[in-house]
Design an enzyme around this catalytic site. Structure first.
Site, short mmCIF file in Angstrom:
data_model
loop_
_atom_site.label_atom_id
_atom_site.label_comp_id
_atom_site.label_asym_id
_atom_site.label_seq_id
_atom_site.Cartn_x
_atom_site.Cartn_y
_atom_site.Cartn_z
N GLU A 34 0.84 -1.21 0.00
CA GLU A 34 0.00 0.00 0.00
C GLU A 34 0.87 1.25 0.00
OE1 GLU A 34 -3.01 -0.24 -1.22
OE2 GLU A 34 -3.58 -1.60 0.39
N ASP A 37 3.09 2.08 -4.85
CA ASP A 37 3.13 2.20 -6.32
C ASP A 37 3.76 3.52 -6.76
OD1 ASP A 37 0.80 3.66 -5.64
OD2 ASP A 37 -0.45 2.75 -7.22
N GLY A 127 -12.41 1.93 -1.28
CA GLY A 127 -11.05 1.41 -1.41
C GLY A 127 -10.95 0.21 -2.33
N LEU A 128 -11.99 -0.04 -3.14
CA LEU A 128 -11.96 -1.19 -4.05
C LEU A 128 -11.85 -0.73 -5.51
CD1 LEU A 128 -14.71 -3.38 -2.32
CD2 LEU A 128 -12.23 -3.44 -1.98
N SER A 129 -11.46 0.53 -5.69
CA SER A 129 -11.19 1.07 -7.02
C SER A 129 -12.41 1.19 -7.91
CB SER A 129 -10.12 0.25 -7.75
OG SER A 129 -8.89 0.44 -7.16
N SER A 130 -13.48 1.71 -7.36
CA SER A 130 -14.64 1.94 -8.22
C SER A 130 -14.30 2.94 -9.31
CB SER A 130 -15.84 2.41 -7.39
OG SER A 130 -15.50 3.55 -6.64
N ASP A 179 -4.12 0.51 -9.46
CA ASP A 179 -5.54 0.17 -9.61
C ASP A 179 -5.90 -0.13 -11.05
OD1 ASP A 179 -5.46 0.91 -7.00
OD2 ASP A 179 -6.58 2.77 -7.25
C1 GLA Z 1 -5.19 4.31 -4.34
C2 GLA Z 1 -4.39 4.73 -5.57
C3 GLA Z 1 -3.30 3.72 -5.89
C4 GLA Z 1 -2.46 3.41 -4.66
C5 GLA Z 1 -3.33 3.11 -3.46
C6 GLA Z 1 -2.54 2.97 -2.18
O1 GLA Z 1 -5.90 3.14 -4.59
O2 GLA Z 1 -5.24 4.90 -6.67
O3 GLA Z 1 -2.51 4.20 -6.96
O4 GLA Z 1 -1.55 4.43 -4.40
O5 GLA Z 1 -4.31 4.10 -3.24
O6 GLA Z 1 -1.73 1.84 -2.23
#
Ligand code: GLA
Length: 393
Positions: A34, A37, A127-130, A179
């Site tokens: 986490e 990236d 936090g699941l990248s919607s 993501d």
């Molecule tokens: C979000 C960002 C990612 C990453 C995470 C933390 O999801 O979009 O690029 O930095 O937070 O790990």
């Protein structure tokens, strides 16, 4: 959501669905790695089976028409394909608008306009990248509709990079590449082990034996734009700059091993920035260990690394908060739980727990009851499997 449901929604919004096509992009869960990236480190996410569906059809008047079943109050958003600007009143639609803009800026011919409806079965702001899911479903749909050639492994990687550009230059979040990569390239049954500095990657079989992934949503919503995400990134950059000034030859924090970091860290003048950097460096080392542990079937070690990751995010990165800490601490008390940590950016959203199947019901009952008692509102649970990346359906 299936093709037929997307098409039915399209028909309801645009009158008829002749000639429309349907696409899907998943959300993702990050197993570990986490805030590494954008620090040039490694990540280990996998795509989920829940995500975002889109039905699209070409128009020939150069106009966009966008509708989301998840934001009906915003209604149909309309604008021309050229001269696209971020408009706060357009809410969710700024993501697909941003995709159109970066594709066109990159020389890809999205000229004649299109209409699109989207609907998702995943929580937004959890936090699941919607948002990456929405970007990638738009990109995969436009690639299909306008024959943009963003297909195959390399095409999908380019698509992911364009999605990151939407966040960075159109939405205003300085996010990394994780993501969009996981959403665009994910494979069912596998975790994606990605070096974010070189984009070298391989898939690691997600063999959890008798265990499953349970996602516990704190129901504390946040958007990255409102969170301290960009601030954390600045703090990391300041730490790196201090060490470089003192002579460290690293182009990103995660170039440093924990030992090297130990030698240079005194050069970081602000103790807060020093803690942020320590998280990034140690987290990167944990991802490498976790990938090896997963490959070797050492699930106990894998779970322990997850717990350490949460503590580092809690104490050094300060990106968790009492709701997420509460869930993690409840999970750690349970025998059936191998490990648990916040997943994604943090500041709200979900905890990921690796739980023995036989204990899953008890785990959810215990965590749910105690969470309500301590925090005052409910958490919710998702038992999503790992799934494939963005695709036509
Ligand atoms: C979000 C960002 C990612 C990453 C995470 C933390 O999801 O979009 O690029 O930095 O937070 O790990």
């Amino acid at each position: 959501m299936s093709r037929s449901k997307s098409t039915a929604l399209f028909e309801r919004v645009f009158g008829d669905s002749s000639g429309c096509d349907a696409f899907f992009a998943p959300g993702r869960v990050n197993l570990i790695g986490e805030h590494t990236d954008y620090n040039g480190g490694h990540v280990l996410p996998c795509a989920l089976t829940m995500g975002t569906c889109a039905a699209v059809r070409r128009r020939d008047d150069g106009q966009l028409r966008l509708y989301s079943a998840d934001f009906p109050d915003i209604g149909v958003v309309s604008c021309p394909v050229s001269g696209i600007l971020n408009d706060p009143a357009h809410g969710w639609a700024n993501y697909p608008k941003g995709v159109v803009k970066v594709l066109r800026d990159d020389g890809l011919p999205v000229d004649s306009g299109f209409e699109m409806v989207v609907s998702g079965d995943m929580p937004v702001g959890a936090g699941l990248s919607s948002s990456a899911s929405l970007e990638m479903v738009t990109a995969v749909a436009l690639s299909g509709l306008f024959s943009l050639g963003l297909e195959g492994d390399e095409g999908r990687a380019r698509m992911a990079a364009l999605g990151q550009r939407v966040e960075n230059s159109f939405i205003g979040v300085n996010s990394g590449i994780m993501d969009q990569f996981a959403v665009a390239l994910g494979r069912a049954g596998s975790a994606l082990f990605l070096d974010c500095a070189t984009l070298e990657r391989r898939f690691i079989p997600l063999n959890l034996g008798e265990h499953e992934i349970i996602l516990v949503n704190s129901n504390k919503r946040r958007t990255l734009a409102e969170s301290n995400y960009n601030l954390r990134r600045d703090e990391c950059e300041r730490a790196l700059a201090d060490m470089r000034r003192a002579g460290a030859s690293a182009s990103s924090l995660c170039d440093l091993t924990p030992e090297e970091f130990g030698r240079w860290s005194d050069a970081i003048s602000d103790p807060v920035c020093r803690r942020r950097a320590r998280h990034a460096v140690l987290e990167n080392a944990r991802v490498l260990d976790a990938a090896s542990a997963l490959e070797a079937g050492r699930l106990d070690l894998f779970g322990k690394l997850l717990n350490e990751s949460h503590l580092s995010l809690q104490l050094d990165y300060e990106s968790t908060g009492r709701e997420l800490d509460c869930i993690a601490e409840l999970a750690w008390q349970r025998e059936e739980c191998l490990g648990a940590r916040v997943t994604g950016a943090g500041f709200g959203g979900c905890v990921l727990a690796i739980v023995h199947r036989d204990g899953a019901e008890g785990f959810m009952r215990f965590t749910g009851e105690r969470y309500r008692r301590y925090i005052g509102h409910d958490c919710s649970f998702f038992r999503s499997e790992s799934g494939d990346g963005a695709r036509r359906v």
